[in-house]
Design a protein around this motif. Sequence first.
Motif, PDB file in Angstrom:
ATOM      1  N   GLN A 291       0.785  -1.329  -0.098  1.00  0.00           N
ATOM      2  CA  GLN A 291      -0.006   0.165   0.061  1.00  0.00           C
ATOM      3  C   GLN A 291       1.104   1.278   0.034  1.00  0.00           C
ATOM      4  OE1 GLN A 291      -2.658  -0.511   3.367  1.00  0.00           O
ATOM      5  NE2 GLN A 291      -3.966  -1.752   2.249  1.00  0.00           N
ATOM      6  N   ARG A 292       1.956   1.210   0.752  1.00  0.00           N
ATOM      7  CA  ARG A 292       2.713   2.409   0.882  1.00  0.00           C
ATOM      8  C   ARG A 292       3.401   2.722  -0.453  1.00  0.00           C
ATOM      9  NH1 ARG A 292       5.861   3.095   6.828  1.00  0.00           N
ATOM     10  NH2 ARG A 292       3.885   2.364   8.081  1.00  0.00           N
ATOM     11  N   PHE A 293       3.923   1.555  -1.076  1.00  0.00           N
ATOM     12  CA  PHE A 293       4.648   1.649  -2.305  1.00  0.00           C
ATOM     13  C   PHE A 293       3.829   2.520  -3.461  1.00  0.00           C
ATOM     14  CE2 PHE A 293       6.400  -0.219  -5.954  1.00  0.00           C
ATOM     15  CZ  PHE A 293       7.626   0.322  -6.011  1.00  0.00           C
ATOM     16  N   PHE A 294       2.526   1.661  -3.672  1.00  0.00           N
ATOM     17  CA  PHE A 294       1.681   2.280  -4.600  1.00  0.00           C
ATOM     18  C   PHE A 294       1.168   3.680  -4.256  1.00  0.00           C
ATOM     19  CE2 PHE A 294       1.630  -2.363  -5.739  1.00  0.00           C
ATOM     20  CZ  PHE A 294       1.921  -2.226  -7.165  1.00  0.00           C
TER      21      PHE A 294
ATOM     22  N   LYS B 225       2.979   5.872  -3.071  1.00  0.00           N
ATOM     23  CA  LYS B 225       4.193   6.930  -3.410  1.00  0.00           C
ATOM     24  C   LYS B 225       4.003   6.859  -5.001  1.00  0.00           C
ATOM     25  CE  LYS B 225       6.494   7.679   0.399  1.00  0.00           C
ATOM     26  NZ  LYS B 225       6.806   8.897   0.959  1.00  0.00           N
ATOM     27  N   LEU B 226       3.641   5.971  -5.812  1.00  0.00           N
ATOM     28  CA  LEU B 226       3.623   6.035  -7.145  1.00  0.00           C
ATOM     29  C   LEU B 226       2.348   6.322  -7.780  1.00  0.00           C
ATOM     30  CD1 LEU B 226       5.818   2.744  -7.817  1.00  0.00           C
ATOM     31  CD2 LEU B 226       6.603   5.151  -7.621  1.00  0.00           C
ATOM     32  N   GLU B 227       1.650   7.207  -6.909  1.00  0.00           N
ATOM     33  CA  GLU B 227      -0.021   7.400  -7.333  1.00  0.00           C
ATOM     34  C   GLU B 227       0.362   8.384  -8.473  1.00  0.00           C
ATOM     35  OE1 GLU B 227      -3.776   7.345  -6.718  1.00  0.00           O
ATOM     36  OE2 GLU B 227      -2.165   6.273  -5.622  1.00  0.00           O
ATOM     37  N   GLY B 228       1.322   9.062  -8.919  1.00  0.00           N
ATOM     38  CA  GLY B 228       1.408   9.966 -10.112  1.00  0.00           C
ATOM     39  C   GLY B 228       1.386   9.098 -11.298  1.00  0.00           C
ATOM     40  N   ILE B 229       1.971   7.987 -11.344  1.00  0.00           N
ATOM     41  CA  ILE B 229       1.939   7.282 -12.418  1.00  0.00           C
ATOM     42  C   ILE B 229       0.492   6.740 -13.023  1.00  0.00           C
ATOM     43  CG2 ILE B 229       2.674   4.806 -13.507  1.00  0.00           C
ATOM     44  CD1 ILE B 229       4.927   5.094 -11.420  1.00  0.00           C
ATOM     45  N   LYS B 230      -0.557   6.943 -12.034  1.00  0.00           N
ATOM     46  CA  LYS B 230      -1.830   6.492 -12.577  1.00  0.00           C
ATOM     47  C   LYS B 230      -2.419   7.662 -13.351  1.00  0.00           C
ATOM     48  CE  LYS B 230      -4.479   4.311  -8.719  1.00  0.00           C
ATOM     49  NZ  LYS B 230      -4.946   4.531  -7.525  1.00  0.00           N
ATOM     50  N   ARG B 231      -1.864   8.834 -13.228  1.00  0.00           N
ATOM     51  CA  ARG B 231      -2.409   9.761 -14.059  1.00  0.00           C
ATOM     52  C   ARG B 231      -2.230   9.866 -15.622  1.00  0.00           C
ATOM     53  NH1 ARG B 231      -1.884  12.256  -8.802  1.00  0.00           N
ATOM     54  NH2 ARG B 231       0.146  13.016  -9.120  1.00  0.00           N
ATOM     55  N   LEU B 232      -1.148   8.961 -15.744  1.00  0.00           N
ATOM     56  CA  LEU B 232      -0.642   8.826 -17.146  1.00  0.00           C
ATOM     57  C   LEU B 232      -1.614   8.209 -17.957  1.00  0.00           C
ATOM     58  CD1 LEU B 232       2.907   6.951 -17.107  1.00  0.00           C
ATOM     59  CD2 LEU B 232       2.273   9.456 -18.062  1.00  0.00           C
TER      60      LEU B 232
END
Length: 152
Positions: free
Chosen positions: A110-113, A115-122
Amino acid sequence: MTKERENIQKFMTSLREMHKVMDQVFRAIAVDMGHTPLQLFVLRQIAQAPEQSLKDLAEELKVSNSTMSGVVERLVQANLIKRERSTKDRRVLVMELTEEGQTTSNDFRQRFFAKLEGIKRLPEEDMQRLLALHQNIIARIKRDQATTTEER
């Protein structure tokens, strides 16, 4: 330098930067959780494929058996994994997550994903194109490597 070589150099620099950034994210989470990155890799690997032997884990994570033995021992002492006899071969010890280990593995994920939340906006099409390009590059490098090895 030719344009092709310059592009390859830029691509390699980009990959190194991506690897460095991902490693920094991973390490920061591990430190925050009080674990080493390798310990979290082991937990994740066991969560994905339970009942692995120490040898299997070492091979999968590309470390020596002695390194893996120390990591596993620390995880057992922390009550995150347990060693049990394999149901397939009683001579072999396999690793399984404890309830606490499962919780830790889930927390890390959960923590890892997060931190990578911005990738979902691609945009989806950009992500699919990127993944396809990566697979294409991997296949080409492997093919070139196989050709080079055969020529020796």
